[in-house]
Design a protein around this motif. Structure first.
Motif, short mmCIF file in Angstrom:
data_model
loop_
_atom_site.label_atom_id
_atom_site.label_comp_id
_atom_site.label_asym_id
_atom_site.label_seq_id
_atom_site.Cartn_x
_atom_site.Cartn_y
_atom_site.Cartn_z
N GLN A 36 67.84 12.80 -41.96
CA GLN A 36 67.88 12.59 -43.41
C GLN A 36 68.69 11.35 -43.74
O GLN A 36 68.28 10.54 -44.56
N SER A 37 69.82 11.17 -43.08
CA SER A 37 70.67 10.00 -43.33
C SER A 37 69.93 8.70 -43.03
O SER A 37 69.98 7.74 -43.82
N VAL A 38 69.23 8.65 -41.91
CA VAL A 38 68.47 7.45 -41.54
C VAL A 38 67.35 7.20 -42.55
O VAL A 38 67.15 6.08 -43.01
N HIS A 39 66.64 8.24 -42.92
CA HIS A 39 65.54 8.09 -43.88
C HIS A 39 66.05 7.66 -45.25
O HIS A 39 65.42 6.83 -45.91
N ALA A 40 67.19 8.21 -45.67
CA ALA A 40 67.77 7.81 -46.95
C ALA A 40 68.16 6.33 -46.92
O ALA A 40 67.98 5.61 -47.90
N THR A 41 68.69 5.87 -45.78
CA THR A 41 69.03 4.46 -45.63
C THR A 41 67.78 3.59 -45.75
O THR A 41 67.79 2.57 -46.45
N CYS A 42 66.71 3.99 -45.08
CA CYS A 42 65.44 3.24 -45.18
C CYS A 42 64.97 3.18 -46.62
O CYS A 42 64.57 2.12 -47.11
N ARG A 43 65.02 4.31 -47.31
CA ARG A 43 64.55 4.35 -48.70
C ARG A 43 65.44 3.47 -49.59
O ARG A 43 64.95 2.78 -50.50
N SER A 44 66.73 3.45 -49.32
CA SER A 44 67.66 2.61 -50.08
C SER A 44 67.34 1.12 -49.88
O SER A 44 67.39 0.33 -50.83
N ILE A 45 67.01 0.75 -48.65
CA ILE A 45 66.66 -0.65 -48.35
C ILE A 45 65.41 -1.04 -49.14
O ILE A 45 65.33 -2.12 -49.71
N ILE A 46 64.43 -0.15 -49.18
CA ILE A 46 63.20 -0.43 -49.94
C ILE A 46 63.53 -0.61 -51.41
O ILE A 46 63.03 -1.54 -52.06
N ALA A 47 64.37 0.27 -51.96
CA ALA A 47 64.74 0.16 -53.38
C ALA A 47 65.45 -1.16 -53.66
O ALA A 47 65.20 -1.80 -54.68
N ASP A 48 66.33 -1.57 -52.74
CA ASP A 48 67.05 -2.84 -52.91
C ASP A 48 66.11 -4.05 -52.82
O ASP A 48 66.26 -5.01 -53.56
N MET A 49 65.14 -3.98 -51.91
CA MET A 49 64.23 -5.11 -51.71
C MET A 49 63.14 -5.19 -52.78
O MET A 49 62.71 -6.28 -53.15
N TYR A 50 62.70 -4.03 -53.24
CA TYR A 50 61.59 -3.98 -54.20
C TYR A 50 62.07 -3.29 -55.47
O TYR A 50 62.59 -3.93 -56.35
N ASP A 51 61.88 -1.99 -55.57
CA ASP A 51 62.39 -1.23 -56.69
C ASP A 51 62.35 0.26 -56.33
O ASP A 51 61.86 0.63 -55.26
N GLN A 52 62.89 1.10 -57.20
CA GLN A 52 62.97 2.53 -56.90
C GLN A 52 61.60 3.17 -56.80
O GLN A 52 61.38 4.06 -55.99
N GLU A 53 60.66 2.70 -57.61
CA GLU A 53 59.30 3.26 -57.54
C GLU A 53 58.68 3.02 -56.16
O GLU A 53 58.08 3.92 -55.58
N ALA A 54 58.84 1.82 -55.63
CA ALA A 54 58.33 1.53 -54.29
C ALA A 54 59.01 2.42 -53.27
O ALA A 54 58.36 2.96 -52.36
#
Length: 113
Positions: free
Chosen positions: A46-64
């Motif tokens: 879960q921690s690793v996946h949350a980090t991946c999702r956070s990177i996506i949000a930072d690079m693109y947006d929360q919807e992505a």
């Protein structure tokens, strides 16, 4: 951890090569799980996946980030699938050797949420 930082850098570089990834799924498999039969704890995955999702949000947006499917693949078993799939950022599993046994695979695809 250093491992998570290396993963974050690799993941960021991977995403940079995809201008649009609405149908993109990102698999996560710990290097130490490949061919070992070992599975990460649900909390670690879960921690690793949350980090991946956070990177996506930072690079693109929360919807992505919310639309990205992040799959766990690391010796998923009938014994581990329920707890893994209960994690909020694990959207699915990549099943390896257990897919060769119809009873095990059947239990995995019919996980209990």
């Amino acid at each position: 951890s250093i491992c998570n930082e290396d993963r974050a850098i690799s993941f960021t570089n991977l995403l940079a090569s995809f201008p649009s990834f609405q149908l993109f799924s990102n698999p996560d498999e710990p290097f130490w799980a490949i061919g070992t039969g070992k599975v990460a704890t649900p909390e670690t995955a879960q921690s690793v996946h949350a980090t991946c999702r956070s990177i996506i949000a930072d690079m693109y947006d929360q919807e992505a980030a919310d639309n990205m499917r992040i799959l766990y693949g690391g010796s998923v078993t009938p014994e581990s699938v329920d707890e893994l799939m209960a994690m909020s950022d694990i959207d699915g599993c990549l099943v390896g050797g257990a897919s060769l046994d119809s009873t095990k695979f059947g239990r995995i695809i019919n996980f209990q949420s």
